[in-house]
Motif scaffolding. Structure first.
Motif, mmCIF file in Angstrom:
data_model
loop_
_atom_site.group_PDB
_atom_site.id
_atom_site.type_symbol
_atom_site.label_atom_id
_atom_site.label_comp_id
_atom_site.label_asym_id
_atom_site.label_seq_id
_atom_site.Cartn_x
_atom_site.Cartn_y
_atom_site.Cartn_z
ATOM 1 N N LEU A 84 1.914 1.973 -3.413
ATOM 2 C CA LEU A 84 0.827 2.581 -4.178
ATOM 3 C C LEU A 84 0.729 4.074 -3.892
ATOM 4 N N PHE A 85 0.826 4.412 -2.588
ATOM 5 C CA PHE A 85 0.751 5.812 -2.182
ATOM 6 C C PHE A 85 1.796 6.643 -2.909
ATOM 7 N N LEU A 86 3.029 6.094 -2.961
ATOM 8 C CA LEU A 86 4.154 6.850 -3.492
ATOM 9 C C LEU A 86 4.357 6.649 -4.990
ATOM 10 N N LEU A 87 3.429 5.938 -5.614
ATOM 11 C CA LEU A 87 3.594 5.588 -7.029
ATOM 12 C C LEU A 87 4.085 6.726 -7.921
ATOM 13 N N PRO A 88 3.468 7.935 -7.836
ATOM 14 C CA PRO A 88 3.911 9.004 -8.744
ATOM 15 C C PRO A 88 5.358 9.414 -8.523
ATOM 16 N N PHE A 89 5.886 9.143 -7.313
ATOM 17 C CA PHE A 89 7.258 9.549 -7.046
ATOM 18 C C PHE A 89 8.240 8.432 -7.341
ATOM 19 N N ILE A 144 0.837 -1.200 0.000
ATOM 20 C CA ILE A 144 0.000 0.000 0.000
ATOM 21 C C ILE A 144 0.877 1.257 0.000
ATOM 22 N N ILE A 170 1.121 -3.451 -10.895
ATOM 23 C CA ILE A 170 -0.298 -3.220 -10.614
ATOM 24 C C ILE A 170 -1.122 -4.471 -10.925
ATOM 25 N N VAL A 193 5.941 -1.219 -14.183
ATOM 26 C CA VAL A 193 4.917 -0.673 -13.305
ATOM 27 C C VAL A 193 3.568 -1.336 -13.591
ATOM 28 N N THR A 194 3.288 -1.548 -14.863
ATOM 29 C CA THR A 194 2.035 -2.191 -15.228
ATOM 30 C C THR A 194 1.986 -3.603 -14.642
ATOM 31 N N ASP A 251 7.567 6.096 -9.935
ATOM 32 C CA ASP A 251 7.523 5.922 -11.383
ATOM 33 C C ASP A 251 7.570 7.309 -12.012
#
Ligand code: HEM
Lengths: 220, 145
Positions: B95-100, B92, B119, B115-116, B102
């Motif tokens: 997931l929270f930090l995903l934008p940082f 989790i 997920i 990344v795909t 990727d």
């Protein structure tokens, strides 16, 4: 017409239909790719939330959050209150659909790569929206105080209990001890009808403002 | 950034509003239909001395519930119980930090396979552990009578 004169009264005072204000709001172009139905999942989550607020307010007219009365008032809603069963069931289904729509919305945002620069913060706000919604669902599940809600909550609370140090402390603050009691019920009721909805409204406001400001992400 | 080029399209009002009204009407109609034909359940009053069986959490907690039952192994000083919460917690956190995490500007899912895959793996595990939770709860219910 009455409507016209009411409108004129408002218009004189607030200038609601001033061209330069209304144009960008209503005539803002929606890019062709964003008319794909997968882009309406965020809106579906929001509409489910509105249905929850509406039906929830009606349920709160009859519901009493004490171990003695909770179950009987829910039974009363189901059996005696006109359309009570329908209202409670709408609340039930809207909650489930809201969670499903949020998860699908999140997958849409993931697969279209819409969380990337400059939308990092809105992804984080989205994650907080997801968690707030889950806590709202968990706290709501206890409220009918039937066998299922009591035991599902008892089992569910074993999860935070496992976390060293902060787990038991959190349980004390939010649940009033390690076991499900009337104390838990009144705290969950507060979470369910006040804390979580107001947090959701605040986060959604930010979420929508950011979407409007940055525009929807471009086509793939 | 190539995605920021201005795209033209139909005006928000009335085109998009109509589409949304359509989707919204479908949603409300489905919810009212579901609510009419499958009303929310209400079992007997809560009794702290009688544990019913089987007990299920809400479907969206099922995967977590399943993982807790699945993971029984200690690793070093960490007990199986703690790991049952810690491991999903780490996923989790990712997931929270995903934008940082990727940060490539690539947006098409097939052009960022790692990344795909992560997920898709999470989705697969969630479905699997939810299934596992249902299976094991029903088995226990049978044994317990
Ligand atoms: C209560 C829950 C939520 C509501 C009501 C909501 C609502 C919306 C709406 C209406 C949009 C506009 C575009 C669309 O509908 O697809 C949007 C966009 C967005 N949402 Fe959500 N959302 C929620 C939860 C989430 C979650 C859980 C995430 C991710 C973790 C998320 C991340 C985003 C991002 C990054 C955008 C911008 C997408 C883009 O520009 O293409 N949202 N949200």
């Amino acid at each position: 017409m009455v409507v016209d004169s009411v409108w004129a009264w408002v218009e004189v005072r607030f200038k609601l239909s001033r061209e330069e204000d209304v144009r960008p709001l209503l005539k803002k172009p929606v890019p062709r790719h964003a008319t794909n139905p997968i882009y309406c999942l965020g809106g579906i989550s929001f509409l489910s939330f509105l249905l929850l607020v509406g039906s929830g307010i009606l349920l709160a007219r009859y519901y009493v959050p004490t171990p003695e009365k909770a179950y009987d008032t829910v039974r009363f809603i189901m059996l005696e209150v006109p359309m009570g069963s329908l209202i409670r069931s709408i609340h039930h289904w809207s909650a489930n659909i809201m969670v499903a729509a949020i998860v699908l919305h999140m997958l849409r945002v993931f697969f279209t790569g819409s969380y990337k620069n400059p939308r990092e913060l809105n992804w984080i706000i989205g994650m907080l929206l997801l968690f707030t919604t889950l806590v709202a669902g968990f706290s709501g599940y206890l409220l009918p105080w039937d066998q299922l809600s009591f035991w599902a909550t008892t089992v569910g609370l074993q999860i935070p209990a496992v976390i060293p140090v902060i787990g038991p402390a959190m349980l004390k603050v939010f649940i009033g001890g390690g076991e499900v009691t009337g104390e838990t019920l009144s705290r969950f009721y507060f979470l369910h009808i006040f804390m979580m909805p107001s947090t959701l409204v605040t986060l959604m406001g930010l979420h929508f403002l950011i979407v409007r400001r940055q525009g929807i992400s471009g086509p793939l | 950034m190539k995605e920021e080029k201005r795209v033209t399209g139909e005006p928000f009002f009335p085109h998009q509003v109509l589409r949304e009204a359509f989707a919204g009407t479908l949603l409300v109609a489905s919810i009212v239909l579901l609510a009419s034909f499958l009303p929310a359940p209400l079992l007997g009053k809560a009794d702290p001395f009688i544990t019913p069986s089987p007990i299920f959490p809400e479907w969206y907690f099922m995967a977590m519930f399943g993982f807790l039952k699945f993971w029984v192994w200690d690793i070093g000083p960490l007990s199986g119980k703690i790991l049952g919460v810690l491991l999903p917690g780490i996923a989790i956190g990712f997931l929270f930090l995903l934008p940082f995490l990727d940060r490539s500007p690539e947006r098409h899912p097939l052009r960022r396979p790692l990344v795909t895959a992560f997920i898709l793996l999470l989705v697969f595990l969630a479905v699997y552990f939810a299934y596992f939770a249902i299976k094991i709860t029903l088995e226990h219910a049978k044994v317990g009578g």
